[in-house]
Structures are given as C-alpha cells and as structure tokens.
Scaffold this motif. Structure first.
Motif, short mmCIF file in Angstrom:
data_model
loop_
_atom_site.label_atom_id
_atom_site.label_comp_id
_atom_site.label_asym_id
_atom_site.label_seq_id
_atom_site.Cartn_x
_atom_site.Cartn_y
_atom_site.Cartn_z
N GLN A 166 -10.39 -29.63 50.28
CA GLN A 166 -10.14 -29.17 51.69
C GLN A 166 -8.98 -28.00 51.95
O GLN A 166 -8.77 -27.58 52.90
N THR A 167 -8.31 -28.14 50.67
CA THR A 167 -7.19 -27.07 50.83
C THR A 167 -7.41 -25.71 49.84
O THR A 167 -6.92 -24.68 50.12
N PHE A 168 -8.39 -25.94 49.17
CA PHE A 168 -8.70 -24.85 48.11
C PHE A 168 -10.12 -24.55 48.28
O PHE A 168 -10.91 -25.17 47.94
N GLN A 169 -10.40 -23.24 48.71
CA GLN A 169 -11.80 -22.77 48.80
C GLN A 169 -11.96 -21.71 48.21
O GLN A 169 -12.98 -20.84 48.70
N GLY A 170 -11.30 -21.32 47.06
CA GLY A 170 -11.42 -19.98 46.40
C GLY A 170 -10.52 -18.94 46.83
O GLY A 170 -9.55 -19.33 47.11
N ALA A 171 -10.77 -17.80 46.90
CA ALA A 171 -10.01 -16.51 47.09
C ALA A 171 -9.89 -16.39 48.82
O ALA A 171 -10.61 -16.84 49.48
N ASP A 172 -8.45 -16.28 49.01
CA ASP A 172 -8.33 -16.11 50.36
C ASP A 172 -9.06 -15.31 51.36
O ASP A 172 -9.21 -15.25 52.34
N THR A 173 -9.78 -14.15 50.71
CA THR A 173 -10.27 -12.87 51.49
C THR A 173 -11.73 -13.25 51.44
O THR A 173 -12.42 -12.24 51.83
N GLU A 174 -12.19 -14.23 50.89
CA GLU A 174 -13.74 -14.24 50.87
C GLU A 174 -14.34 -14.71 52.10
O GLU A 174 -13.66 -15.33 52.90
N VAL A 175 -15.66 -14.19 52.51
CA VAL A 175 -16.24 -14.40 53.76
C VAL A 175 -16.79 -15.81 53.60
O VAL A 175 -17.41 -16.45 52.55
N PRO A 176 -16.77 -16.41 54.64
CA PRO A 176 -17.47 -17.88 54.76
C PRO A 176 -18.94 -17.85 54.05
O PRO A 176 -19.67 -16.84 54.37
N LEU A 177 -19.41 -19.14 53.53
CA LEU A 177 -20.64 -19.09 52.89
C LEU A 177 -21.74 -18.90 53.98
O LEU A 177 -22.72 -18.39 53.55
N ASP A 178 -21.69 -19.44 55.06
CA ASP A 178 -22.83 -19.30 56.19
C ASP A 178 -23.02 -17.79 56.30
O ASP A 178 -24.22 -17.30 56.36
N GLU A 179 -22.01 -16.87 56.38
CA GLU A 179 -22.04 -15.68 56.86
C GLU A 179 -22.63 -14.62 55.77
O GLU A 179 -23.56 -13.88 55.88
N GLN A 180 -22.25 -15.22 54.36
CA GLN A 180 -22.78 -14.72 53.29
C GLN A 180 -24.17 -14.82 53.12
O GLN A 180 -25.23 -14.02 52.73
N ALA A 181 -24.66 -16.14 53.39
CA ALA A 181 -26.03 -16.58 53.43
C ALA A 181 -27.13 -15.65 54.37
O ALA A 181 -28.12 -15.33 54.01
#
Length: 252
Positions: A166-181
């Motif tokens: 819930q607090t660690f999602q990878g890099a701070d600047t990453e685009v959300p998964l649903d948008e990448q999809a």
C-alpha cells in the motif's frame, strides 16, 4: 556506398542494443521484487541474468555507436547503469542477509531504474532520428509495446510482492497500470492494422490473445491480482513481441 551501408547496419544494431538494454532492466527489477518476497535462488538467477544482459548491451552499445551518440551521452548512460547495479547489489544482499528488503533502498532502486529508462529512451530516440537510420513504423510499435510491457510487469510485481504494497508501488514517477494498459491497447491496434500474414500474423495474434487474457488484471489490479499468471503471460508477450520484431526485420 559500402561504407554508408555499413554505417546504417551499425546504427540498426545500435537501436537493437538500446532496446534490449531497456527491456532487461525492467525484467530484472520485476524478478527482484519476486526474490525480495521469497528469497528463491532460482528467481535470483533471473535477476542476475537480466543484469548481465543489460551489461552486455552497454558494451555492445559502445561498440556499435558509430558516432551517433556522443561520448558524454554514453558515459552518462554507463554512470546511471552503474548506480542501478550497485543499488541492485545492495538490495539483493539485504534480502540474503536479513531475509527482507530495506524499503528505502528498494524504492531508491525503483526510481533509479525509471531514471535509467528515461535516459536510455532519449538516447534511443536520438539514434532513431539519425538521418542515417531507417525506422520501420511497426517495428517501433512492437518495441514500444515491449518496453511498456516490461515496465508494467515490474510495477505489477512490486505491488504483488512487497510486504507494504500500500505504501510502495515502484518508482515515484511511474504511470498508473490502468493508463499504461490503455497505451498498450493502442500499440496493439497499430500492430494489427496492416495486412499481416503467415508467421507474422501468428506472432501478433499470439501476443494479442495473451494480452486479452491478462488485460483485466492490469486494469483492475485490486480485483484480479494473480501474480503467477501475470508474470507468465507477460513474459510470453515479451517473447512474442521479440519474435514479431525479428519477423518485421526480415526482407519482404
């Protein structure tokens, strides 16, 4: 003419090396997240293999540069990769020695991987836009899809394998998964738009079917969290895109 042809060939190889470098780093990051949760030595070998692949690509990039990229650009890429490798080494040691990762260092590594991706993407664009480099639209779509899939796979792995997801999602600047999809959807439409036939059609259709199978999990992560299936099919998509690129490189 022969000298000009040789230069174009070198630059085509340069693009391939840069593409492989970009993919390897995210695949290695995805494997690390799995390793951080399990300590599995088989998965650790995947991490090491990906780092070695990226390292081989760096050496090949320097060898096949043909003066497209400046010495300063190459030095900058190498420096950032060295930072990433050192962070990876520290993070691996934390898991091996303590049994769990240091969240601060793991987050720092994720951000470094993203920074490295940004730099390598700029250099890829610089090489592709060289007046002496041919660029096929479908090859570029397939490569963009592959890099995007590797990024998505690493982000999904971070969320699935971190003890504090819930607090660690990878890099701070990453685009959300649903948008990448959604971006991946568009790239697949571009790949399928031409009148493909034979092995090329089979390869693209294979990628498309695998994507449709896991698409909802990337878009609705909280509802469809199935890490093993996502990892398996994402790797299958990368393999299919690699095959697609190889077939697109073949003369018509």
């Amino acid at each position: 003419m022969l000298a000009s042809f040789g230069t174009r060939a070198d630059e085509s190889v340069l693009l391939t090396d840069l593409h492989t470098f970009r993919i390897s780093n995210f695949v290695g990051l995805a494997a690390y997240y799995q390793f951080s949760a399990s300590g599995d030595t088989v998965i650790l070998n995947e991490v090491v293999a990906s780092v070695n692949s990226a390292n081989n690509s760096i050496n090949a990039i320097n060898e096949n540069n043909s003066e497209v990229l400046t010495e300063a650009q190459l030095a900058g890429l190498t420096t950032e990769f060295d930072k990433y490798k050192e962070l990876m080494r520290q993070n691996i040691n934390d898991v091996r020695q303590q049994g769990y990762p240091d969240m601060r260092l793991m987050s720092e590594m994720a951000n470094q991987a993203q920074a490295l991706s940004t730099i390598s993407t700029k250099l890829y664009t610089r090489a592709r836009e060289s007046s002496r480099t041919d660029s096929d639209r479908r090859i570029e779509a397939a490569r963009s899809a592959a890099v995007l899939m590797a990024q998505m796979m690493s982000k999904y792995s971070a969320r699935s394998n971190s003890s504090v997801a819930q607090t660690f999602q990878g890099a701070d600047t990453e685009v959300p998964l649903d948008e990448q999809a959604k971006v991946f959807d568009a790239l697949m439409v571009e790949l399928k738009a031409d009148d493909n036939a034979g092995g090329l059609k089979q390869a693209i259709d294979g990628v498309s079917s695998k994507w449709q199978f896991i698409r909802s999990s990337y878009i609705n992560y909280n509802d469809d969290n199935v890490p093993f299936i996502i990892d398996r099919y994402s790797k299958g998509i990368l393999e299919g895109l690699s095959e697609t690129i190889g077939l697109l490189h073949q003369p018509v």
